[in-house]
Design an enzyme around this catalytic site. Structure first.
Site, PDB file in Angstrom:
ATOM      1  N   HIS A  51     -15.855  11.805 -15.152  1.00 57.27           N
ATOM      2  CA  HIS A  51     -15.503  11.853 -16.568  1.00 57.27           C
ATOM      3  C   HIS A  51     -14.263  12.713 -16.838  1.00 57.27           C
ATOM      4  CE1 HIS A  51     -16.944  16.024 -17.097  1.00 57.27           C
ATOM      5  NE2 HIS A  51     -17.838  15.690 -16.184  1.00 57.27           N
ATOM      6  N   GLY A  98       0.825  -1.196   0.000  1.00 58.36           N
ATOM      7  CA  GLY A  98       0.000   0.000   0.000  1.00 58.36           C
ATOM      8  C   GLY A  98       0.861   1.249   0.000  1.00 58.36           C
TER       9      GLY A  98
END
Length: 212
Positions: free
Chosen positions: A144, A74
């Protein structure tokens, strides 16, 4: 070990590796044949997957026919170790496939580079581009037309509004929100819970609401 095109090795055996084990098991696209981690004793197991040693055995595993690697460490602010492991694996001619949890939502019109990891509950919307080695963590939302560089780490619950740009090696902490159109430079750190309403320079650390 017989050569199989779907065999994969995990580099790292901590919490992020546990999440990847679940992702890979759920997707069914690859078979995890072992974990490499210098902090774990060889022969022990993590969620039923055996620890095979340290990164030094990568060439041996490659010669045995393993073709795929996933960086399974991580990140807390710094993504250097993830980037280093990615580059070393590439130098050894391993493939680093994009790994996508079946319970994520990904538009058909996105671009995911090698080594991208998309965790459960994440959403990536149309015309977004993600660079190699980037992680979209649990429940993160990428709207988007976002452009995300290489080796970026988006923590759980991060929200990127439309048209956000993030540079290479940047860390975005859990629950941070970036409004539409903001640009974040390379090697930046966005603290957990920050609300980013203006551009962030290379190497900057910002936190708070609004982030400064």
């Amino acid at each position: 070990m017989n050569k199989t095109s779907n065999a994969i090795i995990l580099l790292g055996g901590g919490g992020h590796a546990k999440v990847l084990i679940d992702l890979i098991t759920e997707s069914g696209d690859f078979k995890i044949v072992g974990i490499l981690d210098p902090e774990l004793e060889c022969g022990t197991q993590l969620k039923g997957i055996e620890v095979l040693g340290t990164d030094e055995v990568l060439p041996e595993l490659r010669d045995q026919g393993v073709q795929n690697v996933a960086v399974a460490v991580g990140s807390i602010k710094c993504n250097l170790l993830r980037k280093t492991l990615f580059n070393r694996s590439r130098e050894l001619n391993f493939q680093m496939p994009a790994l996508i949890h079946p319970n994520s939502i990904c538009s058909a019109d996105i671009s995911l580079s090698d080594g991208v990891q998309v965790m459960a509950g994440a959403i990536i919307q149309t015309d977004s581009i993600l660079g190699e080695g980037t992680v979209v963590n649990t429940g993160a939302q990428v709207d988007h037309d976002c452009q995300i560089g290489s080796h970026v780490f988006l923590g759980p619950g991060v929200v990127l509004s439309g048209g956000v740009t993030i540079g290479n090696n940047t860390f975005v902490g859990a629950g941070a929100v970036l409004i539409q159109g903001v640009r974040v430079g390379d090697n930046a750190v966005i603290a957990a819970g920050a609300v980013v309403i203006q551009d962030v320079e290379d190497g900057a650390l910002v936190k708070g609401v609004p982030a400064r």
